[in-house]
Design a protein around this motif. Structure first.
Motif, PDB file in Angstrom:
ATOM      1  N   LEU A   1      -0.761   8.591  11.075  1.00 53.52           N
ATOM      2  CA  LEU A   1      -1.049   7.161  10.328  1.00 53.52           C
ATOM      3  C   LEU A   1      -1.768   6.082  11.044  1.00 53.52           C
ATOM      4  N   ALA A   2      -1.597   6.188  12.450  1.00 50.85           N
ATOM      5  CA  ALA A   2      -2.251   5.228  13.401  1.00 50.85           C
ATOM      6  C   ALA A   2      -3.747   5.771  13.646  1.00 50.85           C
ATOM      7  N   ALA A   3      -3.939   7.021  13.658  1.00 54.51           N
ATOM      8  CA  ALA A   3      -5.308   7.271  13.755  1.00 54.51           C
ATOM      9  C   ALA A   3      -6.295   7.149  12.489  1.00 54.51           C
ATOM     10  N   LEU A   4      -5.483   7.013  11.544  1.00 55.68           N
ATOM     11  CA  LEU A   4      -6.273   6.611  10.266  1.00 55.68           C
ATOM     12  C   LEU A   4      -6.037   5.485   9.611  1.00 55.68           C
ATOM     13  N   GLY A   5      -5.340   4.507  10.211  1.00 57.57           N
ATOM     14  CA  GLY A   5      -5.262   3.458   9.984  1.00 57.57           C
ATOM     15  C   GLY A   5      -4.282   3.226   8.595  1.00 57.57           C
ATOM     16  N   LEU A   6      -3.381   3.959   8.378  1.00 56.16           N
ATOM     17  CA  LEU A   6      -2.682   4.042   7.380  1.00 56.16           C
ATOM     18  C   LEU A   6      -1.129   3.513   7.543  1.00 56.16           C
ATOM     19  N   GLY A   7      -0.669   3.041   6.266  1.00 52.59           N
ATOM     20  CA  GLY A   7       0.807   2.684   6.365  1.00 52.59           C
ATOM     21  C   GLY A   7       1.567   3.247   5.351  1.00 52.59           C
ATOM     22  N   ALA A   8       2.997   3.597   5.622  1.00 53.82           N
ATOM     23  CA  ALA A   8       3.602   4.453   4.668  1.00 53.82           C
ATOM     24  C   ALA A   8       4.859   3.636   4.051  1.00 53.82           C
ATOM     25  N   GLU A   9       4.752   2.180   4.005  1.00 52.37           N
ATOM     26  CA  GLU A   9       5.700   1.207   3.778  1.00 52.37           C
ATOM     27  C   GLU A   9       5.766   1.218   2.027  1.00 52.37           C
ATOM     28  N   ARG A  10       4.639   1.649   1.230  1.00 52.87           N
ATOM     29  CA  ARG A  10       4.703   1.684  -0.155  1.00 52.87           C
ATOM     30  C   ARG A  10       4.693   3.248  -0.453  1.00 52.87           C
ATOM     31  N   PRO A  11       5.333   3.544  -1.592  1.00 52.64           N
ATOM     32  CA  PRO A  11       5.141   5.082  -1.949  1.00 52.64           C
ATOM     33  C   PRO A  11       3.698   5.638  -1.918  1.00 52.64           C
ATOM     34  N   ILE A  12       3.659   6.787  -1.802  1.00 46.15           N
ATOM     35  CA  ILE A  12       2.340   7.528  -1.627  1.00 46.15           C
ATOM     36  C   ILE A  12       2.203   8.711  -2.751  1.00 46.15           C
TER      37      ILE A  12
END
Length: 352
Positions: free
Chosen positions: A168-179
């Motif tokens: 997640l950190a490497a791609l600048g993503l967040g998992a707070e919302r459904p995916i």
């Protein structure tokens, strides 16, 4: 302690479907077994997430390359490990050379490409008795003449939280919302790819509900992913931007996955993600998604399955007529919470 070398498949989906074989070997030998796999280096992330495998050994051969001298040298190196048995999952003659050069005393596999001399524990395949690939792999865990032990467990890949956080950190993503993980590619050819316009329509629907949509694939999927991005602004295009390891870890975070009949479909199934598998020119009878959380969507048109890379009739009805509403309906059945309107927090207006 029994030492077994597995000559593993080079395709992602096939490599995943081999995992129940490894489970069965551990069951059969009460965990008194060491299992190493010989496979292309790029499959290491798959094998690293299979708890039954002790070591992955890189096979440094190009696709279709004979490389007789290199195979002989590798075989002589592996001879020092003193394996008791080799199990060959590919049916090619080339795949049987390294175990033969290594002098492994028991070399097990299905007959194919006249491998009589290279195999000494050869089996003759009854396709009707073993219609699915996972059954054919698992059968090689048994002694000759013994039936496959049922039920065959579904494949299982294991991920850890630290790897997921790093991806997640490497791609600048967040998992707070459904995916929603959307995998629009299929290396075999366009007759296995759900049209970009349908995938984009589904993506727009899900984003309107507050769901993140992440595209997964390789650089080979660049064209169809670019088309989806153009038709559905806001999707996160990860195709060609992740390693296989990162793709596996990020997909494990998805609330649901939509895939064509592809290697990533089998990865999603092995991760236990709710999965909708879209089938066009191929059939789910031989290599279905092996998961209780999977739904197959197909139209079963009169000309399918044709198993062709491109539609021989030019209309590709099997996928062109398979609209996004059918896939959305399967998703709703699997994960109804995704279709609930997003909750918007509105700050109360202070009293005057």
């Amino acid at each position: 302690m029994k030492r077994i070398l597995i000559v593993a498949p080079a395709w992602v989906g096939d490599a995943v479907m081999a995992q129940p074989l490894y489970q069965r070997l551990h069951d059969r030998y009460a965990d008194n077994v060491v299992i190493d796999v010989l496979a292309p280096a790029w499959t290491r992330p798959l094998h690293a997430r299979m708890a039954e495998i002790d070591e992955a050994i890189d096979a440094p051969f190009g696709h279709g390359q004979l490389a007789l001298l290199a195979r002989w040298k590798l075989g002589r190196q592996l001879a020092r490990r003193k394996y008791d048995q080799a199990i060959l999952l590919p049916n090619s003659l080339k795949s049987a050379l390294v175990p033969f050069f290594a002098g492994i005393p028991v070399r097990t596999g299905w007959l194919g490409e006249s491998r009589y001399g290279l195999l000494n524990d050869w089996r003759k395949l009854d396709k009707a008795a073993l219609p699915r690939m996972v059954e054919r792999f698992s059968a090689l865990a048994e002694r000759a003449g013994k039936p496959v032990v049922h039920p065959i467990p579904n494949p299982r890949l294991e991920v850890d939280d630290s790897s997921c956080r790093a991806a997640l950190a490497a791609l600048g993503l967040g998992a707070e919302r459904p995916i929603l993980a959307l995998c629009p590619g299929a290396e075999y050819g366009p007759a296995k790819r759900w049209p970009a316009r349908h995938a984009a329509a589904l993506a727009r629907t899900m984003m309107a509900l507050g769901v993140q949509v992440w595209l997964f694939g390789s650089n080979k999927d660049r064209e169809i992913c670019d088309e989806i991005v153009a038709l559905a602004p806001g999707v996160v295009d990860l195709a060609g931007k992740t390693t296989l390891a990162q793709a596996i870890d990020l997909m494990s975070l998805a609330s649901a996955v939509v895939c064509n009949d592809s290697g990533l479909m089998h990865v999603a199934a092995a991760l236990g993600r709710p999965l909708v598998a879209v089938y066009g020119s191929s059939s789910p009878k031989f290599t279905p998604p092996l998961s209780h959380k999977a739904r197959i969507v197909t139209l079963n048109v009169e000309c399918s399955p044709c198993f062709q890379r491109t539609c021989p009739l030019g209309h590709m009805k099997c996928l062109n007529d398979l609209g996004p509403d059918l896939v959305a309906s399967a998703l709703r059945e699997l994960v109804p919470a995704l279709f609930e309107p997003p909750v918007i927090d509105i700050a109360p207006v202070p009293a005057p």
